[in-house]
Design a protein around this motif. Structure first.
Motif, PDB file in Angstrom:
ATOM      1  N   LEU A 217     -80.966-107.248 -52.933  1.00  0.00           N
ATOM      2  CA  LEU A 217     -81.539-106.951 -54.252  1.00  0.00           C
ATOM      3  C   LEU A 217     -82.749-107.821 -54.573  1.00  0.00           C
ATOM      4  O   LEU A 217     -83.568-107.466 -55.429  1.00  0.00           O
ATOM      5  CB  LEU A 217     -80.470-107.123 -55.332  1.00  0.00           C
ATOM      6  N   ARG A 218     -82.874-108.962 -53.892  1.00  0.00           N
ATOM      7  CA  ARG A 218     -84.033-109.834 -54.128  1.00  0.00           C
ATOM      8  C   ARG A 218     -85.259-109.409 -53.315  1.00  0.00           C
ATOM      9  O   ARG A 218     -86.344-109.957 -53.526  1.00  0.00           O
ATOM     10  CB  ARG A 218     -83.669-111.292 -53.793  1.00  0.00           C
ATOM     11  N   ILE A 219     -85.093-108.458 -52.390  1.00  0.00           N
ATOM     12  CA  ILE A 219     -86.234-107.971 -51.616  1.00  0.00           C
ATOM     13  C   ILE A 219     -87.148-107.170 -52.541  1.00  0.00           C
ATOM     14  O   ILE A 219     -86.699-106.239 -53.219  1.00  0.00           O
ATOM     15  CB  ILE A 219     -85.754-107.108 -50.429  1.00  0.00           C
ATOM     16  N   PRO A 220     -88.433-107.497 -52.607  1.00  0.00           N
ATOM     17  CA  PRO A 220     -89.311-106.869 -53.613  1.00  0.00           C
ATOM     18  C   PRO A 220     -89.547-105.379 -53.408  1.00  0.00           C
ATOM     19  O   PRO A 220     -89.585-104.620 -54.367  1.00  0.00           O
ATOM     20  CB  PRO A 220     -90.619-107.658 -53.481  1.00  0.00           C
ATOM     21  N   SER A 221     -89.706-104.931 -52.170  1.00  0.00           N
ATOM     22  CA  SER A 221     -90.043-103.522 -51.939  1.00  0.00           C
ATOM     23  C   SER A 221     -88.786-102.676 -51.775  1.00  0.00           C
ATOM     24  O   SER A 221     -87.792-103.115 -51.200  1.00  0.00           O
ATOM     25  CB  SER A 221     -90.923-103.374 -50.693  1.00  0.00           C
ATOM     26  N   GLN A 222     -88.865-101.440 -52.257  1.00  0.00           N
ATOM     27  CA  GLN A 222     -87.736-100.517 -52.122  1.00  0.00           C
ATOM     28  C   GLN A 222     -87.497-100.159 -50.662  1.00  0.00           C
ATOM     29  O   GLN A 222     -86.354-100.019 -50.223  1.00  0.00           O
ATOM     30  CB  GLN A 222     -87.998 -99.254 -52.945  1.00  0.00           C
ATOM     31  N   GLN A 223     -88.579-100.012 -49.898  1.00  0.00           N
ATOM     32  CA  GLN A 223     -88.443 -99.700 -48.476  1.00  0.00           C
ATOM     33  C   GLN A 223     -87.741-100.833 -47.735  1.00  0.00           C
ATOM     34  O   GLN A 223     -86.898-100.595 -46.869  1.00  0.00           O
ATOM     35  CB  GLN A 223     -89.817 -99.439 -47.864  1.00  0.00           C
ATOM     36  N   GLY A 224     -88.072-102.084 -48.092  1.00  0.00           N
ATOM     37  CA  GLY A 224     -87.424-103.224 -47.461  1.00  0.00           C
ATOM     38  C   GLY A 224     -85.948-103.299 -47.807  1.00  0.00           C
ATOM     39  O   GLY A 224     -85.113-103.604 -46.946  1.00  0.00           O
ATOM     40  N   ARG A 225     -85.607-103.004 -49.067  1.00  0.00           N
ATOM     41  CA  ARG A 225     -84.199-103.002 -49.461  1.00  0.00           C
ATOM     42  C   ARG A 225     -83.421-101.928 -48.719  1.00  0.00           C
ATOM     43  O   ARG A 225     -82.301-102.153 -48.251  1.00  0.00           O
ATOM     44  CB  ARG A 225     -84.082-102.794 -50.976  1.00  0.00           C
TER      45      ARG A 225
END
Length: 298
Positions: A217-225
């Motif tokens: 949830l701390r990953i900024p990008s939606q693709q990264g999450r």
């Protein structure tokens, strides 16, 4: 009944008395076992063949596939034999407990995902080749020792309630129901130790996934999450299926017990996960699918 500890075999549950349904049961289990053997065999071959998959994640997946093959081979063939030849017997030596190693390997695979997402900079240090080998060996040794202790202790109990298990494979609770009431205290102690160990693994998995979800949830990008969570989804699915069915089978209220329900639950946690694990792990794993495709096309 009188003491029957001199018997040399158990009587497994006959799924049905109708010959047509017995043959249907045989063909169904044959299809499941062949699919499991083929799928797990492809994963084993792909991981061993493609050097791009020589990573901790796929090393543990290889060990899980070996465990799945062991689970299938210790339960399904005897059930198929009994359905085909209309028999119900199984020797004491034919009863093998094999599911413990799979649960321990799933716990280690959870640790692999935890380190990969929560401590990526330390992944190579915490999960080096030697550390992975030690963890896999510990999982196999713990599962083998657990099975050996239960097997030796359970089959040393005198049987006072006959030898009909009422199940399609050997299970510890069903064997204990046949033993003399004064004789199974030692086995209950072993079950308590195994339950504590299993509960400890469950707590570790739950705590790890809490940390994983927080990190994702701390990953900024939606693709990264999405990419980070997709690497955990197969493992989470397998653990949920295995734990939920096994827990319900062993802890359900006695009032809910029936031969058909017990049979269905046993198939769900002992046969279905080993057969579905390869599909679950390969369905969303492009690296594994590419390795299998390259291997099959030369």
């Amino acid at each position: 009944m009188s003491n029957s500890s001199s018997l040399t075999h158990f009587l497994l549950l006959a799924v049905t008395d109708r010959r047509e349904l017995q043959l249907l049961h045989f063909w169904l289990f044959l299809a499941i076992s062949l699919a499991a053997l083929l799928a797990n065999g492809l994963i084993l071959s792909a991981v061993a063949w493609d050097h791009h998959l020589h990573t901790p994640r796929y090393f543990f997946l290889l060990n899980l596939s070996l465990t799945d093959l062991g689970c299938i081979c210790t339960t399904v063939p005897k059930a198929m034999h009994n359905s085909l030849w209309d028999t119900t017997t199984i020797s004491y030596m034919g009863c093998v407990f094999f599911l413990g190693a799979e649960y321990f390997l799933l716990t280690i695979m959870c640790y692999d995902r935890y380190v990969a997402i929560c401590k990526p900079l330390h992944y190579g240090t915490l999960l080096g080749s030697r550390a992975c080998a030690h963890m896999a060996a510990a999982a196999w040794a713990t599962g083998f020792l657990n099975a050996l202790l239960h097997t030796a202790n359970t089959f040393s109990l005198p049987l006072c309630q006959g030898n009909a298990l009422g199940q399609f494979f050997c299970e510890i609770p069903t064997i204990l129901k046949l033993s003399c009431s004064q004789s199974y205290v030692r086995e209950l102690g072993l079950i308590g130790v195994s339950d504590c160990l299993g509960f400890g693994c469950f707590v570790f998995i739950a705590f790890s996934y809490v940390q994983i979800f927080r990190a994702v949830l701390r990953i900024p990008s939606q693709q990264g999450r999405h990419k980070a969570f997709s690497t955990c989804l197969p493992h989470l699915t397998v653990v949920s299926l295995f734990v939920s069915t096994a827990t319900f089978a062993y802890l359900k209220p006695p009032t809910m017990s029936s031969p058909s329900l017990d049979l269905a639950l046993s198939v769900l946690y002992s046969v279905v996960p080993p057969a579905l694990n390869p599909l679950i792990y390969s369905l969303r794993n492009q690296e594994l699918k590419d390795a299998i495709r390259k291997m099959m096309t030369g």
